[in-house]
Write an enzyme that holds these catalytic residues in place. Structure first.
Site, short mmCIF file in Angstrom:
data_model
loop_
_atom_site.label_atom_id
_atom_site.label_comp_id
_atom_site.label_asym_id
_atom_site.label_seq_id
_atom_site.Cartn_x
_atom_site.Cartn_y
_atom_site.Cartn_z
N GLU A 253 0.87 -1.18 0.00
CA GLU A 253 0.00 0.00 0.00
C GLU A 253 0.90 1.22 0.00
OE1 GLU A 253 -3.06 -0.03 -0.61
OE2 GLU A 253 -3.36 -2.18 -0.39
N CYS A 287 -2.08 8.96 3.77
CA CYS A 287 -2.03 8.48 2.38
C CYS A 287 -3.32 8.82 1.65
CB CYS A 287 -1.80 6.98 2.37
SG CYS A 287 -2.99 6.10 3.39
N GLU A 388 3.12 13.35 -4.88
CA GLU A 388 2.69 13.27 -3.48
C GLU A 388 3.59 14.17 -2.63
OE1 GLU A 388 3.39 9.68 -1.10
OE2 GLU A 388 1.33 9.84 -0.39
P1 NAP Z 1 8.87 4.69 3.46
O1 NAP Z 1 10.03 5.58 3.53
O2 NAP Z 1 8.58 3.99 2.20
O3 NAP Z 1 9.05 3.64 4.67
C1 NAP Z 1 8.06 2.70 4.99
C2 NAP Z 1 8.71 1.54 5.73
O4 NAP Z 1 9.59 0.84 4.85
C3 NAP Z 1 9.56 1.97 6.93
O5 NAP Z 1 9.45 1.02 7.96
C4 NAP Z 1 10.96 1.95 6.34
O6 NAP Z 1 11.99 1.80 7.30
C5 NAP Z 1 10.86 0.72 5.46
N1 NAP Z 1 11.87 0.65 4.42
C6 NAP Z 1 12.56 1.66 3.84
N2 NAP Z 1 13.42 1.17 2.92
C7 NAP Z 1 13.26 -0.17 2.92
C8 NAP Z 1 13.87 -1.22 2.20
N3 NAP Z 1 14.82 -1.00 1.30
N4 NAP Z 1 13.46 -2.50 2.44
C9 NAP Z 1 12.50 -2.76 3.34
N5 NAP Z 1 11.91 -1.79 4.08
C10 NAP Z 1 12.28 -0.51 3.86
O7 NAP Z 1 7.52 5.48 3.83
P2 NAP Z 1 7.27 6.52 5.02
O8 NAP Z 1 8.01 7.77 4.72
O9 NAP Z 1 7.50 5.83 6.32
O10 NAP Z 1 5.69 6.76 4.90
C11 NAP Z 1 5.12 7.70 4.05
C12 NAP Z 1 4.59 7.03 2.81
O11 NAP Z 1 3.68 6.00 3.17
C13 NAP Z 1 3.77 7.96 1.91
O12 NAP Z 1 4.12 7.74 0.57
C14 NAP Z 1 2.33 7.55 2.17
O13 NAP Z 1 1.43 7.82 1.12
C15 NAP Z 1 2.50 6.09 2.40
N6 NAP Z 1 1.36 5.54 3.12
C16 NAP Z 1 0.48 4.77 2.43
C17 NAP Z 1 -0.63 4.25 3.08
C18 NAP Z 1 -1.59 3.36 2.34
O14 NAP Z 1 -2.33 2.63 2.99
N7 NAP Z 1 -1.62 3.40 1.02
C19 NAP Z 1 -0.84 4.54 4.43
C20 NAP Z 1 0.08 5.34 5.10
C21 NAP Z 1 1.19 5.83 4.44
P3 NAP Z 1 12.71 3.09 7.95
O15 NAP Z 1 11.65 3.84 8.67
O16 NAP Z 1 13.73 2.49 8.84
O17 NAP Z 1 13.29 3.87 6.81
#
Ligand code: NAP
Length: 487
Positions: A253, A287, A388
């Site tokens: 997601e 999101c 975004e």
């Molecule tokens: P993110 O940077 O993609 O990180 C999400 C998770 O993935 C974190 O736990 C992160 O760890 C981990 N991660 C990062 N790199 C990774 C890798 N190479 N392999 C495995 N895991 C990895 O996202 P965010 O900044 O936390 O959240 C914001 C984003 O989430 C926005 O784009 C938002 O739209 C989206 N979102 C979507 C929904 C939905 O249901 N569609 C809901 C909420 C948020 P670290 O924290 O240690 O970097």
């Protein structure tokens, strides 16, 4: 600064709370007050991540064999513990993520609701019986758990998103290795503490905090993982999709660029209230947050005027303070990204008609505060209308009619949530048919949906394979097996 009064939290591996083998920790800092360190967390090593996966694999057969009532008991107890601690957990959530206390309270209660909902679902995992072509044959399907599930979550909903992944995973008989976001690990650790207290056996839930490049990679690439459920950005999700084994099921997601369409027959006050809640609630860090208001030209002046008046009334500050409606953004990097986009909008020729400043002075200097921003005269192809931003920034786009509004709404790479404000049932229905989004709202904000409803997007917002939430979530966490018995 590490203070002796700040608690250090540990990893949960095979039922034991342990420090990182490397001795490295990282701080969780309150975005409303950077002097407030919410806790210190462990940088799990690669070896410890592997141990957590191995523990989950070893615990899985017994957990699956324990039967639905036993699994449901653990989930019901977890829900009860969360309910009993709503206030305490909500304060911690506001301190670590920044959202207002009312928003945090809602999130904590929602986490409990998820556990309760999936406790019941544990009893409902079932297959089909089918008529067989051969005689004397009983043909049916079984639904079985997948095995070990990796749960990787973002920082913006540190309790609900993990809950809506972990609860169905466990209900179905899987075991879990969970990596919370490094920006907001505390509520993830609290969830694991609660599950352990609720009676989850050793190894059923494991939590490994730490670097994405170490912990996250292993949770995707380790061949003992049967499924990865991830919520986060498109870039990270896309990379996970490519790195996971073909035998590993993924549920991703990702981002959104959600529109609210306001037609000429809309209830204007309702449209404004929906926009304010969708765009600026949760400080725009949802999101499903509204980032584009697509408004018919004749109504645009009146709509914008009311919108600005409503936005001006929103009190910005520390989410723990009375009356605050908009908390800080999550960290310095989020603040810089959002301010960069506001500058990009100006340079693209959009007109900033409200807010958009970084706030300073008094209580604001210790946190990451931004005024909500409203742009007018936005061209649908501008970057602020396409990319975004994940902050309280709204782009108003004017259109001639319903058809143009839908074309503009669909003219992006994302497709998570979309709303329309109209009194015309016919156009509301056509909108539901035509809009490229997983979640469709009529006269409601783009944010929010019931716990029992499927959730997910299309295009770059989701893998569009398995939905989260509701009973649909159980499809992801179970595998169908076909059984044919001659008697
Ligand atoms: P993110 O940077 O993609 O990180 C999400 C998770 O993935 C974190 O736990 C992160 O760890 C981990 N991660 C990062 N790199 C990774 C890798 N190479 N392999 C495995 N895991 C990895 O996202 P965010 O900044 O936390 O959240 C914001 C984003 O989430 C926005 O784009 C938002 O739209 C989206 N979102 C979507 C929904 C939905 O249901 N569609 C809901 C909420 C948020 P670290 O924290 O240690 O970097």
């Amino acid at each position: 600064m590490q203070s002796s009064t700040v608690k250090t939290y540990q990893l949960l591996i095979d039922g034991a709370w342990v420090d990182s083998a490397s001795g490295e920790t990282f701080p969780d800092i309150n975005p409303a007050n950077t002097d407030d360190i919410v806790g210190h967390f462990q940088h799990a090593t690669l070896e410890q991540t592997r141990q957590a996966i191995a523990a989950a694999a070893a615990a899985q057969p017994a957990w699956a064999g324990a039967g639905p009532s036993r699994r449901a008991d653990v989930l019901y107890r977890a829900a009860q513990i969360i309910d009993d601690r709503v206030k305490e957990l909500a304060v911690l959530l506001t301190r670590e993520e920044g959202k207002t206390l009312a928003e945090s309270t809602g999130e904590v209660k929602r986490a409990a609701a998820n556990f309760r909902f999936y406790a019941a679902q544990a009893h409902l995992v079932g297959g089909q019986t089918l008529p067989a072509d051969e005689g004397s044959t009983f043909l049916y399907t079984l639904r079985q758990p997948l095995g070990v599930v990796s749960v990787i979550t973002p920082w913006n909903f540190p309790m609900t998103i993990p809950a809506r992944k972990i609860a169905p995973a466990l209900a179905a008989g899987n075991t879990v290795v969970f990596k919370p976001a490094s920006l907001t690990p505390l509520l993830g650790i609290k969830l694991a503490e609660i599950l352990a207290e609720a009676g989850a056996p050793s190894g059923v839930i494991n939590v490994v905090t730490g670097r994405a490049g170490v912990v996250g990679n292993e949770l995707v690439e380790n061949r003992a993982i049967s499924a990865v459920t991830f919520t986060g950005s498109y870039g990270v999700g896309d990379a996970i999709q490519h790195r996971a084994a073909t035998t590993c099921r993924t549920q991703l997601e990702m981002g959104g660029k959600n529109p609210i369409i306001v037609l000429e027959d809309a209830d204007l006050d309702l449209a404004v209230a929906c926009t304010i809640q969708g765009a600026f609630g949760l400080t725009g860090q949802a999101c499903t947050g509204t980032s584009r208001a697509i408004v018919v030209r004749d109504l645009a002046d009146a709509y914008t005027e009311k919108l600005i008046a409503a936005a001006a009334k929103l009190k910005i500050g520390n989410g723990l303070d009375e009356g605050v409606k908009i908390g800080p953004v999550a960290d310095l990097s989020q603040q810089e990204t959002i301010l960069d986009y506001i500058e990009i909008g100006r340079q693209e020729g959009a007109e900033l008609v409200f807010g958009g400043r970084k706030l300073s002075g008094d209580a604001f200097d210790r946190g990451y505060f931004i005024e909500p921003a409203i742009f007018r005269n936005v061209n649908p192809l501008m970057r602020i209308a396409q990319e975004e931003i994940f902050g309280p920034v709204l782009a108003i786009i004017e259109v001639g009619d319903f058809d143009e509004a839908v074309a503009v709404a669909n003219g992006i790479e994302y497709g998570l949530s979309a709303s329309i404000c109209t009194r015309d049932l016919n156009r509301a229905q056509r909108f539901a048919q035509l809009i490229e989004a997983g979640m469709v709202k009529v006269n409601q904000p783009t944010t929010g949906v019931s716990v029992n409803a499927p959730f997910g997007g299309v295009k770059k917002s989701s893998t569009d394979t398995f939905r989260e939430q509701g009973s649909a979530a159980m499809d992801f966490f179970t595998r169908v097996k076909t059984v044919s018995i001659r008697y």
